[in-house]
Design an enzyme around this catalytic site. Structure first.
Site, PDB file in Angstrom:
ATOM      1  N   GLN A 129       0.851  -1.194   0.000  1.00  0.00           N
ATOM      2  CA  GLN A 129       0.000   0.000   0.000  1.00  0.00           C
ATOM      3  C   GLN A 129       0.883   1.240   0.000  1.00  0.00           C
ATOM      4  OE1 GLN A 129      -1.978   0.393   3.740  1.00  0.00           O
ATOM      5  NE2 GLN A 129      -3.656   1.614   2.943  1.00  0.00           N
ATOM      6  N   GLY A 130       0.971   1.904  -1.137  1.00  0.00           N
ATOM      7  CA  GLY A 130       1.827   3.095  -1.265  1.00  0.00           C
ATOM      8  C   GLY A 130       1.022   4.363  -1.038  1.00  0.00           C
ATOM      9  N   SER A 132       1.446   6.465   2.395  1.00  0.00           N
ATOM     10  CA  SER A 132       2.198   7.435   3.213  1.00  0.00           C
ATOM     11  C   SER A 132       3.463   7.917   2.519  1.00  0.00           C
ATOM     12  CB  SER A 132       2.609   6.804   4.548  1.00  0.00           C
ATOM     13  OG  SER A 132       1.492   6.301   5.215  1.00  0.00           O
ATOM     14  N   SER A 164       4.661  -1.343   3.971  1.00  0.00           N
ATOM     15  CA  SER A 164       4.790  -2.726   4.476  1.00  0.00           C
ATOM     16  C   SER A 164       4.811  -3.709   3.314  1.00  0.00           C
ATOM     17  CB  SER A 164       3.616  -3.072   5.401  1.00  0.00           C
ATOM     18  OG  SER A 164       3.551  -2.188   6.473  1.00  0.00           O
ATOM     19  N   GLU A 247      -9.193  -1.539   5.610  1.00  0.00           N
ATOM     20  CA  GLU A 247      -7.999  -1.733   6.438  1.00  0.00           C
ATOM     21  C   GLU A 247      -8.354  -1.655   7.920  1.00  0.00           C
ATOM     22  OE1 GLU A 247      -4.852   1.125   5.786  1.00  0.00           O
ATOM     23  OE2 GLU A 247      -3.406  -0.177   6.799  1.00  0.00           O
ATOM     24  N   GLU A 374      -4.849   9.009  17.554  1.00  0.00           N
ATOM     25  CA  GLU A 374      -5.426  10.369  17.597  1.00  0.00           C
ATOM     26  C   GLU A 374      -6.368  10.567  16.405  1.00  0.00           C
ATOM     27  OE1 GLU A 374      -2.133   9.744  17.930  1.00  0.00           O
ATOM     28  OE2 GLU A 374      -1.942  10.182  20.058  1.00  0.00           O
TER      29      GLU A 374
HETATM   30  C1  LIG Z   1       4.088  -0.700  11.391  1.00  0.00           C
HETATM   31  C2  LIG Z   1       3.640   0.308  10.387  1.00  0.00           C
HETATM   32  C3  LIG Z   1       3.261  -0.110   9.124  1.00  0.00           C
HETATM   33  C4  LIG Z   1       2.856   0.839   8.172  1.00  0.00           C
HETATM   34  N1  LIG Z   1       2.536   0.389   6.908  1.00  0.00           N
HETATM   35  C5  LIG Z   1       2.169   1.286   5.969  1.00  0.00           C
HETATM   36  C6  LIG Z   1       1.902   0.859   4.628  1.00  0.00           C
HETATM   37  O1  LIG Z   1       1.977  -0.325   4.305  1.00  0.00           O
HETATM   38  N2  LIG Z   1       1.565   1.783   3.710  1.00  0.00           N
HETATM   39  C7  LIG Z   1       1.460   3.113   4.008  1.00  0.00           C
HETATM   40  O2  LIG Z   1       1.105   3.889   3.139  1.00  0.00           O
HETATM   41  N3  LIG Z   1       1.730   3.565   5.269  1.00  0.00           N
HETATM   42  C8  LIG Z   1       2.090   2.679   6.251  1.00  0.00           C
HETATM   43  N4  LIG Z   1       2.385   3.121   7.519  1.00  0.00           N
HETATM   44  C9  LIG Z   1       2.385   4.554   7.785  1.00  0.00           C
HETATM   45  C10 LIG Z   1       1.249   5.035   8.669  1.00  0.00           C
HETATM   46  O3  LIG Z   1       0.018   5.031   7.973  1.00  0.00           O
HETATM   47  C11 LIG Z   1       1.626   6.465   9.145  1.00  0.00           C
HETATM   48  O4  LIG Z   1       2.803   6.353   9.923  1.00  0.00           O
HETATM   49  C12 LIG Z   1       0.526   7.076   9.985  1.00  0.00           C
HETATM   50  O5  LIG Z   1      -0.599   7.374   9.192  1.00  0.00           O
HETATM   51  C13 LIG Z   1       1.007   8.365  10.684  1.00  0.00           C
HETATM   52  O6  LIG Z   1       1.603   9.244   9.797  1.00  0.00           O
HETATM   53  P1  LIG Z   1       3.051   9.886  10.101  1.00  0.00           P
HETATM   54  O7  LIG Z   1       3.981   8.787  10.442  1.00  0.00           O
HETATM   55  O8  LIG Z   1       3.383  10.770   8.964  1.00  0.00           O
HETATM   56  O9  LIG Z   1       2.854  10.742  11.430  1.00  0.00           O
HETATM   57  P2  LIG Z   1       2.245  12.211  11.517  1.00  0.00           P
HETATM   58  O10 LIG Z   1       1.005  12.268  10.686  1.00  0.00           O
HETATM   59  O11 LIG Z   1       3.316  13.198  11.254  1.00  0.00           O
HETATM   60  O12 LIG Z   1       1.823  12.267  13.036  1.00  0.00           O
HETATM   61  C14 LIG Z   1       2.718  12.607  14.104  1.00  0.00           C
HETATM   62  C15 LIG Z   1       1.907  12.735  15.393  1.00  0.00           C
HETATM   63  O13 LIG Z   1       0.960  13.815  15.272  1.00  0.00           O
HETATM   64  C16 LIG Z   1      -0.353  13.353  15.546  1.00  0.00           C
HETATM   65  N5  LIG Z   1      -1.321  14.029  14.678  1.00  0.00           N
HETATM   66  C17 LIG Z   1      -1.172  14.297  13.349  1.00  0.00           C
HETATM   67  N6  LIG Z   1      -2.293  14.887  12.878  1.00  0.00           N
HETATM   68  C18 LIG Z   1      -3.161  14.980  13.908  1.00  0.00           C
HETATM   69  C19 LIG Z   1      -4.499  15.470  14.049  1.00  0.00           C
HETATM   70  N7  LIG Z   1      -5.157  15.978  12.995  1.00  0.00           N
HETATM   71  N8  LIG Z   1      -5.097  15.381  15.261  1.00  0.00           N
HETATM   72  C20 LIG Z   1      -4.425  14.865  16.327  1.00  0.00           C
HETATM   73  N9  LIG Z   1      -3.159  14.379  16.272  1.00  0.00           N
HETATM   74  C21 LIG Z   1      -2.541  14.436  15.069  1.00  0.00           C
HETATM   75  C22 LIG Z   1      -0.318  11.878  15.213  1.00  0.00           C
HETATM   76  O14 LIG Z   1      -1.348  11.169  15.885  1.00  0.00           O
HETATM   77  C23 LIG Z   1       1.069  11.480  15.690  1.00  0.00           C
HETATM   78  O15 LIG Z   1       1.075  11.240  17.069  1.00  0.00           O
HETATM   79  C24 LIG Z   1       2.800   2.211   8.493  1.00  0.00           C
HETATM   80  C25 LIG Z   1       3.174   2.627   9.778  1.00  0.00           C
HETATM   81  C26 LIG Z   1       3.593   1.701  10.714  1.00  0.00           C
HETATM   82  C27 LIG Z   1       3.995   2.174  12.078  1.00  0.00           C
END
Ligand SMILES: Cc1cc2nc3c(=O)[nH]c(=O)nc-3n(C[C@H](O)[C@H](O)[C@H](O)COP(=O)(O)OP(=O)(O)OC[C@H]3O[C@@H](n4cnc5c(N)ncnc54)[C@H](O)[C@@H]3O)c2cc1C
Length: 390
Positions: A129-130, A132, A164, A247, A374
């Site tokens: 899943q591309g 993020s 992933s 998902e 969150e």
């Molecule tokens: C084990 C694992 C597997 C993953 N696999 C995939 C995958 O296969 N494909 C893919 O596309 N992605 C994948 N991801 C990515 C995942 O979807 C993102 O990490 C997640 O959506 C959070 O985005 P970010 O890391 O950019 O954090 P950010 O969005 O930068 O968030 C940082 C912090 O700010 C908080 N925050 C941000 N916005 C808000 C808001 N509006 N209100 C309150 N709090 C907020 C968040 O809750 C977090 O605590 C994976 C992540 C993990 C950990």
């Protein structure tokens, strides 16, 4: 909801149980798929198991027969997942079966269904899943990967992260920006990218549990034919929300969590006192009750799906509760094992072959993957409770 199986469902459950007991080698228990597992990989014995499931049409029991499913009801699919989790049977690739396939069934053309669904069912194609990117996670609509039309192709440039299973996938559900002038949700398209295309580079990232489970993926002038656009141009955001609903509905398996607690209880029972002290007994009882709650929440999602409804805030409730519970189970496991809890696979003294330590470490990412806690709370507050944004 009726908690007891109907006579037909009960006999299906018995059939699945009997099949697993007969056909699955005892030493082929899955690593802990209940939390963030993407399912069967390249292991040949697991592939054999997949082939056995495929002969029954049980790789995706609820998919229509015309695409190679067994045409079963959503409840039967749910029962099947429960029994697989109870037996810790390696399950088919979740990203393909649980996300890509169902999204293609809803939004794909007939040609796309015929091209992709049989290959998913036979285990020929694994999907990732591309979505993020380094600057777009919670705020996914800010994604910057570009797709520019060029004749019969689109040319993709940009980067994904935390993808992933990308290192073992043949296809990717890819979101890219196709209109930079439109409001951010309205300029995104959804592609079914062939990962073998020239210009795709996959770089592994090691997670907290020391497993190479996710990756960075780079696109350097990658050509994607128009036939691989899923849904309408610039309407990809709405296709992506379908994928996210699937998902969040399926990312955590309540019965899988309950199986973990049961194994933990057995482990504690076998250990000499003073480890089974009163506080730990209460903690284990709490985890068992909570796992039961997670199962009941997932029943709600399944019954909605059975009625043809698409769970939204209900899926967020299940995901939020299940992922935070997975972390509590991990903490209880480490507390129960004391200093042994930190021993990893390979140590003769590691409890349950090091799986307690793995539960603890893998669960950390569960409240981030598929949307952070969150974000789930935001969905529940606004769409579930009708609260204002600010
Ligand atoms: C084990 C694992 C597997 C993953 N696999 C995939 C995958 O296969 N494909 C893919 O596309 N992605 C994948 N991801 C990515 C995942 O979807 C993102 O990490 C997640 O959506 C959070 O985005 P970010 O890391 O950019 O954090 P950010 O969005 O930068 O968030 C940082 C912090 O700010 C908080 N925050 C941000 N916005 C808000 C808001 N509006 N209100 C309150 N709090 C907020 C968040 O809750 C977090 O605590 C994976 C992540 C993990 C950990």
């Amino acid at each position: 909801m009726e908690f007891r199986d109907s006579p037909t469902d009960a006999s299906f459950r018995a059939e699945v149980r009997e099949f697993i007991a007969r056909e699955m080698p005892d030493d082929l228990r899955a690593a802990d798929d209940a939390v963030l597992g993407v399912g069967i990989g390249e292991d040949e014995r697991e592939r054999d198991w997949l082939r056995k499931l495929a002969t029954r049409g049980w790789v995706a029991p609820a998919w229509p027969k015309e695409y190679g499913g067994a045409g079963m009801t959503v409840m039967q699919q749910f029962i099947f997942n429960e029994e697989m989790a109870r037996a810790r049977a390696p399950r088919p690739n979740f990203l393909a079966i649980g996300l890509a396939g169902p999204t293609i069934i809803v939004h794909g053309s007939e040609e796309q269904k015929r091209e992709h669904l049989p290959a998913i069912l036979s285990g020929e194609t694994f999907w990732c899943q591309g979505f993020s990117e380094p600057g777009a996670g919670s705020d996914l609509a800010s994604l910057q990967t570009r797709a520019v039309q060029d004749g019969d192709d689109f040319i993709i440039n940009g980067q994904k992260i935390w993808t992933s299973g990308a290192h073992r996938s043949q296809r990717m559900m890819l979101l890219a920006r196709t209109d930079t002038d439109a409001p951010k949700h309205k300029g995104i398209s959804y592609f079914l990218l062939n990962m073998q295309s020239p210009g795709v580079t996959v770089r592994p990232l090691t997670n907290l549990a020391d497993t190479p489970s996710f990756n960075e993926v780079f696109f350097d002038n990658v050509r994607v034919p128009k036939k691989d656009l899923l849904g309408e141009l610039n309407r990809g955001w709405y296709v992506a929300t379908t994928t996210l609903d699937f998902e969040r509905s399926g990312i955590i398996n309540g019965v899988g969590l309950q199986t973990m607690v049961r194994e933990l209880v057995d482990y504690v029972r076998e250990r000499p006192r003073p480890h089974a002290h009163e506080a730990l007994r209460h903690e284990l009882a709490d985890r068992m009750i909570e796992a039961e709650v997670a199962i009941v929440l997932s029943y709600r999602v399944a019954t909605m799906q059975a009625k043809g409804l698409i769970p939204n805030q209900e899926a967020s409730v299940t995901k939020l509760y299940g992922s935070e519970l997975a972390q509590r189970i991990g903490r209880t496991a480490i507390r129960a094992a004391g200093l042994y809890g930190a021993l990893t696979e390979g140590s003769a003294h590691a409890p349950l072959g090091g799986r307690l330590d793995a539960w603890y470490r893998i669960a950390v990412g569960s409240t981030i993957a598929g949307g952070t806690s969150e974000i789930q709370r935001g969905v529940i507050a606004q769409r579930g409770l009708g609260l204002p944004r600010e």
